[in-house]
Design an enzyme around this catalytic site. Structure first.
Site, short mmCIF file in Angstrom:
data_model
loop_
_atom_site.label_atom_id
_atom_site.label_comp_id
_atom_site.label_asym_id
_atom_site.label_seq_id
_atom_site.Cartn_x
_atom_site.Cartn_y
_atom_site.Cartn_z
CG HIS A 195 1.86 105.77 111.65
ND1 HIS A 195 2.69 106.35 110.73
CD2 HIS A 195 0.62 106.27 111.42
CE1 HIS A 195 1.98 107.18 109.97
NE2 HIS A 195 0.73 107.14 110.37
CG ASP B 58 6.59 91.66 88.77
OD1 ASP B 58 6.60 90.59 89.39
OD2 ASP B 58 6.69 91.73 87.52
#
Length: 466
Positions: A165, A400
């Site tokens: 993070h 995708d």
């Protein structure tokens, strides 16, 4: 459910840097997350029966995912590096060397793909852990990125990204995944990918010379955190409790119509000029339902917050494609539970969030740091805490890789930090998908409250308790 690890490989960038090594120092925003455990996001893809067979997957899909990963890492070299903090350095930095690589685990599982990728289903939180890789962390070094691709034979596959993070926030993580998917899609459609180019909106920006922050702010953050944490320069995060089998994960939707209904409800029951964004509406609604699901003493303390992205809020603003972790926690709303247990609890939560969100752009960065320091003083055992990760603007359901859009995305790490996950709905613009992890005794109540509060009677002047 069993997990069979097929291979652990190291993937290197296809195009090496011209330099033997380089470094990126962490900024004020990134230093704040130095002790956090890895962020983990998993994305599920359903395949046709023929393409999801082990033979087809390993001979066709997996090689293209590996090659496109190697190619995209050439654009995201800091992800191959290591986070370090040398004793003589005032703050941590990312060191990238010529031979750095990223860990990729390839596995197969006999788990139920439809259950884990389902919506509205109650699933054990621990069922997702075997799909998520970990980062390698020692006192003086930490990997930045780790990946796992898991095949569900004759069903589909998932990709899970684990990231540090302090280096990667949700915006950067999804941008990397979009870039990887872009190159993979080019391969699947037969386009040459020997020297692919990323579109401008996916090309990361690493220029940290344009970051304009008040002098001394980074040293203040380092000084504060060093006092708060023993052996602060160790990059190992503090230990966390093991997630029990009584923690259940569920994802629920707010349709565009639901959001509009809730927005109208607020307008009908508050005379104030409010910031009624989808984020404010969805977070306020989910938080109110969680507090009510917990029940108990109305005088008990609660605390909730959110993180704001500051890329566009600096002067000058940073590019939207800025690489890093440029978010900071804000809000820190301390209230007794009764504030949200009462009939107007949802409206009250909207008002609280609205006031904060409206003020983010006009405040100096120093004030957020001061709020952070004060809020940490008020953390107490027994406080019901809530935060939110994600946003409806990242477009995760557009990932995708060449075999269709995801059927489901989950933020794995919300089961350990009492956070909600939030994203856009897969099949509707303007809606919201909300994920939570709760104890079994609370999750059924939460689902009932969530759904009952969306009944058509919300259109009327009279509003029942959630």
């Amino acid at each position: 459910m069993a997990l069979n690890v097929i291979e652990n490989v190291r993937v290197s960038p296809a195009i090496k840097s011209s330099d033997d090594s380089f470094s990126l120092s962490l900024t004020f925003f990134e230093i704040r997350w130095i002790k956090f455990h890895a962020s983990q996001q998993v994305v599920f893809y359903r395949l046709t029966e023929s393409s999801s067979s082990p033979q087809s997957f390993h001979s066709h899909i997996l090689p293209k995912l590996k090659l496109s990963l190697s190619l995209v890492l050439s654009f995201y070299l800091p992800l191959t590096g290591r986070l370090t903090w040398a004793p003589q350095d005032p703050k941590p930095c990312i060191i990238v060397s010529k031979h750095d690589t990223v860990s990729l685990t390839v596995a197969e599982t006999d788990a139920d793909f439809s259950l884990l990728s389902g919506k509205g289903l109650r699933r054990p939180a621990t069922a997702f852990h075997h799909l998520a890789p970990e980062l390698t962390v020692s006192d003086d070094s930490a990997t930045v990125l780790s990946l796992q691709i898991t095949l569900f034979p004759n069903q589909g596959f998932c990709i899970c990204i684990a990231s540090h993070h302090s280096v990667v926030d949700a915006t950067t993580s999804i941008a990397f995944m979009k870039s990887w998917a872009h190159i993979s899609r080019l391969q699947e459609h037969g386009n040459s990918t020997e020297s692919p180019l990323l579109p401008e909106d996916l090309t990361p920006s690493f220029d940290r010379t344009i970051i304009n922050l008040p002098p001394g702010l980074e040293s203040k953050m380092v000084s504060y955190l060093s006092k708060e944490s023993h052996n602060f320069k160790s990059l190992k995060p503090p230990p966390i409790d093991e997630i029990g089998t009584d923690i259940v994960r569920v994802s629920l939707d707010l349709t565009l119509e639901d959001v509009e209904q809730l927005r109208e409800r607020v307008k009908n029951h508050s005379s104030r000029e409010l910031h009624l964004s989808t984020f404010v509406i969805a977070y306020a609604y989910a938080w109110t339902c969680v507090v009510k699901a917990r029940g108990g003493d109305a005088n008990r303390p609660t605390l909730f917050c959110y993180t704001a992205d500051f890329r566009s809020r600096l002067d000058p603003p940073l590019p939207a494609t800025y690489f890093g972790s440029f978010v900071f926690p804000t809000g820190w709303f301390h209230y007794e539970a009764r504030t949200f247990l009462e009939e107007d609890g949802f409206v009250r939560a909207v008002e609280i969030l609205s006031d904060s969100v409206k003020g983010v752009g006009s405040r100096g960065i120093e004030s957020f740091f001061e709020d952070f320091v004060e809020a940490k003083k008020k953390f107490k055992t027994g406080v019901q805490f809530g935060s939110v990760t994600g946003t409806t603007r990242l477009g995760i359901y557009g990932l995708d890789f060449g075999w269709g859009r995801p059927v489901k995305a989950e933020v794995v790490h919300i089961d350990r930090n009492e956070a909600f996950s939030m994203s856009e709905r897969r099949d509707e613009s303007g809606g919201v998908e909300i994920g939570v992890c709760l104890k079994k005794r609370e999750v059924n109540t939460f689902i009932s409250l969530f759904k009952d509060g969306l009944r058509p009677c919300l259109h009327s002047k009279w509003v029942p308790k959630l």
